[in-house]
Design a protein around this motif. Structure first.
Motif, PDB file in Angstrom:
ATOM      1  N   TRP A 125       0.827  -1.202   0.000  1.00  0.00           N
ATOM      2  CA  TRP A 125       0.000   0.000   0.000  1.00  0.00           C
ATOM      3  C   TRP A 125       0.865   1.258   0.000  1.00  0.00           C
ATOM      4  O   TRP A 125       0.609   2.210  -0.748  1.00  0.00           O
ATOM      5  N   THR A 126       1.908   1.284   0.838  1.00  0.00           N
ATOM      6  CA  THR A 126       2.779   2.470   0.889  1.00  0.00           C
ATOM      7  C   THR A 126       3.545   2.651  -0.412  1.00  0.00           C
ATOM      8  O   THR A 126       3.813   3.781  -0.820  1.00  0.00           O
ATOM      9  N   LYS A 127       3.886   1.539  -1.069  1.00  0.00           N
ATOM     10  CA  LYS A 127       4.572   1.660  -2.356  1.00  0.00           C
ATOM     11  C   LYS A 127       3.649   2.300  -3.394  1.00  0.00           C
ATOM     12  O   LYS A 127       4.063   3.155  -4.176  1.00  0.00           O
ATOM     13  N   ARG A 128       2.379   1.870  -3.405  1.00  0.00           N
ATOM     14  CA  ARG A 128       1.425   2.467  -4.341  1.00  0.00           C
ATOM     15  C   ARG A 128       1.252   3.962  -4.049  1.00  0.00           C
ATOM     16  O   ARG A 128       1.180   4.782  -4.974  1.00  0.00           O
ATOM     17  N   ALA A 129       1.208   4.313  -2.760  1.00  0.00           N
ATOM     18  CA  ALA A 129       1.071   5.724  -2.389  1.00  0.00           C
ATOM     19  C   ALA A 129       2.283   6.524  -2.849  1.00  0.00           C
ATOM     20  O   ALA A 129       2.152   7.648  -3.353  1.00  0.00           O
TER      21      ALA A 129
END
Length: 752
Positions: A78-82
């Motif tokens: 999720w943080t990578k997508r953000a």
């Protein structure tokens, strides 16, 4: 398993602005996807990004405030997508400013408006799919010790076990010591104690922490504390006091049992640093030792003494391991040779099970030295007797496999695949020029299985890895270091050895191990022409290698740099015989095609989790493991005509969905390929939601299913059956035109 909760944005925002405001905010963003001007859509994109960055900051603060900082795979994804969408928005903002200043199609926006709407959709989706739980699941309260023999039929061992259990139930007993010589069964009793709590419904303790210490050297308090930190999933970086404080913070509200097996000195340091005496939950410690200094510690409340087995009990155990009635003379082997010690009984009995002809017990007694006077701790006598198991192997290839395993730290997990690849190129198993790797692996598995059956190695997780205990490792190192033919001459780099002795040992050795070493440098470059194996993996302090270090290593067959901090390779021109090369996990390492051109005989190459972004142009390759990030990672794979085994670990799922349909046919064109593994290091929820709801094409699933050879697919956290069902559900959802129950996909356990 960590679960992603749909609409977690609402939960996250509710604390700060209330649920109605959170719902209203999302609806406002979504409304700009329908019929809004370019300025309004652009503003919505940046508003949404602002919310996303605020949410990300809140989550990061939550991570920082939790001492157990291992975040879940879902959260990491999720943080990578953000992070990715933030970069996209920055780029779009620059493009928007250019359009605005030039007033080019400003009212309609054209292509730019569509790009901004696409980015806004991504922002909304990321907000909606924010993981509710971000920390990995807490450590198990007790971890089962596998393959532990029952002690119920042996009164001596069972009595010691029951005595310890009774003492632990007494509130006045905080520390119990099990005292006995080498090989009397202390570790087996501790394993049974640990598993007793694992199988018990009555939780006497909130957590049981079992720590096995090496018997060949004294273990510093910091090392023990780091092992405890690993067990309870706490960051182990720092000095003794720092690590101890982290452990205390996690365990302060838990009643725990700490089992330290193989203590060589008084446990006072650990007791005091963890402040167990003052622990409000009445936590306890059990130690095993044969050193008076340890069991006479001022903190030990009670001692349980464990003696050798009585002759009758020892013969029962020998018979149980041997599997049949004992012929005349066998009881003397049990009594005189094994000296009624469970460790020796298990090993010697098992070594005779697989003999082609019935054992000649009388010859065994005549040829082998019986137990003599016990030395300082009985270690020399134990090793002398246990060498019988090694001699009974007979098969020289099995003996070499046993000796080779001593290059790895005692009780560490030795990957079966990696180990067998090394054994293959060392020539222990077969003539690799005429036989497929898969066939030789099968031969190797049989040899490892035999070593396990005779107790020289220990099996782990269905043969995924094997272990060698510290006692057998000492035997193996003794045998190989005194090898009269020098064909198995071994040197395990001792951090206490001076440079002169170190360089001399390297020069004489065929196999050198620095696995997990704290050294930050290699010996001065000299003549290492005899060296065939060099293991440097997990040497975390090693961040550079001298440019000409490998120049004299023309005989080197195996080189393992896994997990080191090196960022560039020295000259490889001297490695003209190299066949196995592991650089996986060297996250900062960047290499170029011309650097590996000298490796004309390389057969096995693992470049996963590095900065290598090309397929190695080496026609000799037979086994290749790569990470997929973008299409260039796989370009040229169809040219590796001799390739037999290929592993692709998918790191970028969105890009894979676009490229895989073209990559998989290249893989299928390889005529010699026998094994194709495709690994997805994502949890089920991430992969499934992405494939079912994302707009990216998934025709690659059809290509993967139809590929020959049938791919072995691993998904993190899923069993093969669960992974198969997931892909079947996806196929049904997308209405592919074939029978999902006849998929040739081979689902395997994911291995990191």
């Amino acid at each position: 398993m960590t679960v992603v909760v749909e609409g977690a944005l609402i939960t996250a925002f509710a604390t700060a602005v209330g649920a109605p405001a959170a719902n209203f905010g999302l609806q406002q963003l979504k409304s700009k996807l329908e019929d809004a001007s370019l300025p309004d859509t652009h503003k919505a994109l940046n508003d949404g990004l602002g919310w996303l960055l605020a949410l990300l900051k809140d989550k990061d603060n939550e991570v920082s405030s939790n001492i157990q900082k291992d975040t879940s795979s879902v959260y990491q994804y999720w943080t990578k997508r953000a992070s990715d969408v933030r970069k996209d928005v920055t780029s779009l903002n620059e493009e928007y400013e250019k359009v605005r200043k030039k007033k080019l199609k400003f009212l309609s926006g054209g292509d730019l408006k569509e790009k901004i709407k696409t980015a806004l959709k991504e922002v909304i989706e990321i907000l909606e799919k924010c993981p509710k739980e971000i920390i990995v699941k807490l450590p198990e309260w007790v971890i089962e010790e596998p393959g532990v023999p029952s002690i119920a039929e042996y009164p001596t061992l069972q009595k010691a076990f029951q005595d310890i259990l009774t003492l632990l139930q007494n509130n006045g007993e905080r520390c119990v010591a099990l005292h006995g010589g080498k090989g009397v069964g202390k570790t087996t009793i501790m394993q049974n104690l640990n598993n007793h709590f694992y199988n018990s419904n009555n939780k006497l303790f909130d957590m049981v922490i079992f720590i096995k210490l090496p018997s060949d050297k004294q273990t510093e308090d910091l090392h023990i504390l780091q092992k405890i930190a690993d067990r309870i999933k706490v960051n182990k970086e720092g000095d003794e006091c720092e690590v101890a404080r982290k452990i205390q913070r996690v365990l302060e509200d838990k009643r725990y049992l700490l089992i330290l097996d193989g203590v060589r000195r008084a446990p006072n340091g650990i007791w005091e640093k963890l402040d167990i005496s003052a622990h409000k939950k009445d936590s306890k410690m059990v130690i095993t030792t044969y050193f008076p200094l340890a069991w006479n510690s001022k903190y030990v409340d009670s001692k349980v003494v464990l003696e050798r087995l009585p002759p009758e009990e020892a013969q029962v155990m020998f018979r149980d391991f041997f599997g049949k009635a004992l012929p005349p003379g066998a009881e003397w082997v049990c009594d005189r040779l094994c000296s009624c010690l469970p460790l020796l009984i298990a090993s010697i009995a098992k070594s005779f099970i697989y003999q082609e002809s019935p054992p000649d017990w009388e010859r065994v007694l005549n040829e082998c030295t019986p137990w003599s006077q016990v030395g300082v701790d009985g270690l020399d006598e134990l090793c002398s007797t246990l060498q019988i198991s090694y001699q009974q192997l007979g098969d020289r290839s099995k003996q070499k496999c046993f000796l080779y395993a001593s290059l790895y730290p005692a009780n560490s997990k030795i990957s079966t695949d990696y180990f067998l690849e090394c054994c293959i190129v060392q020539g222990f198993l077969s003539d690799v020029a005429d036989t497929k790797y898969g066939e030789i692996r099968s031969q190797g598995i049989k040899k490892l299985r035999h070593l396990i059956n005779v107790a020289l190695l220990e099996e782990g997780e269905q043969m995924r890895y094997v272990k060698m205990n510290d006692l057998y490792r000492q035997i193996a190192l003794h045998i190989s270091s005194n090898d009269p033919n020098s064909e198995c001459k071994t040197y395990v780099d001792n951090e206490e050895d001076g440079e002169d002795r170190r360089s001399e040992s390297w020069q004489r050795a065929k196999w050198v191990s620095m696995v997990g070493s704290k050294r930050d440098s290699l010996p001065a470059n000299q003549n290492y022409g005899s060296l065939q194996t060099l293991l440097l993996q997990k040497s975390l302090a090693l961040d550079q290698i001298p440019f000409d270090f490998f120049q004299s290593m023309g005989s080197l067959l195996v080189l393992n740099l896994y997990g080191t901090k090196i960022s560039k390779l020295p000259s490889l021109s001297g490695l003209t015989s190299l066949k196995v090369f592991y650089i996986n996990g060297c996250s900062g390492l960047k290499i170029f095609p011309n650097q590996i051109q000298p490796l004309k005989h390389l057969e096995v190459f693992d470049i996963r989790d590095t900065k290598v972004d090309f397929v190695p142009p080496l026609n000799s390759l037979r086994c290749l493991r790569i990470s997929y990030i973008e299409s260039s990672n796989c370009l040229g794979v169809s040219k590796l005509h001799d390739l037999e085994e290929l592993t692709i670990e998918v790191k970028s799922l969105p890009q894979w969905c676009y490229d895989a349909e073209n990559i998989i046919p290249q893989v299928a064109s390889l005529k010699n390929l026998t094994t194709f593994k495709c690994d997805f290091p994502f949890p089920e929820i991430t992969l499934k939601i992405f494939l079912e709801t994302n707009e990216a094409p998934i025709n690659w699933v059809r290509a993967l299913i139809n590929c020959k050879p049938s791919p072995q697919v691993g998904v993190r956290g899923l069993s093969p059956t669960e992974a198969r069902k997931m892909f079947q559900d996806i196929v049904k959802a997308k209405q592919f035109a074939f029978d999902v129950n006849r998929m040739d996909l081979i689902l395997v356990e994911y291995r990191s």
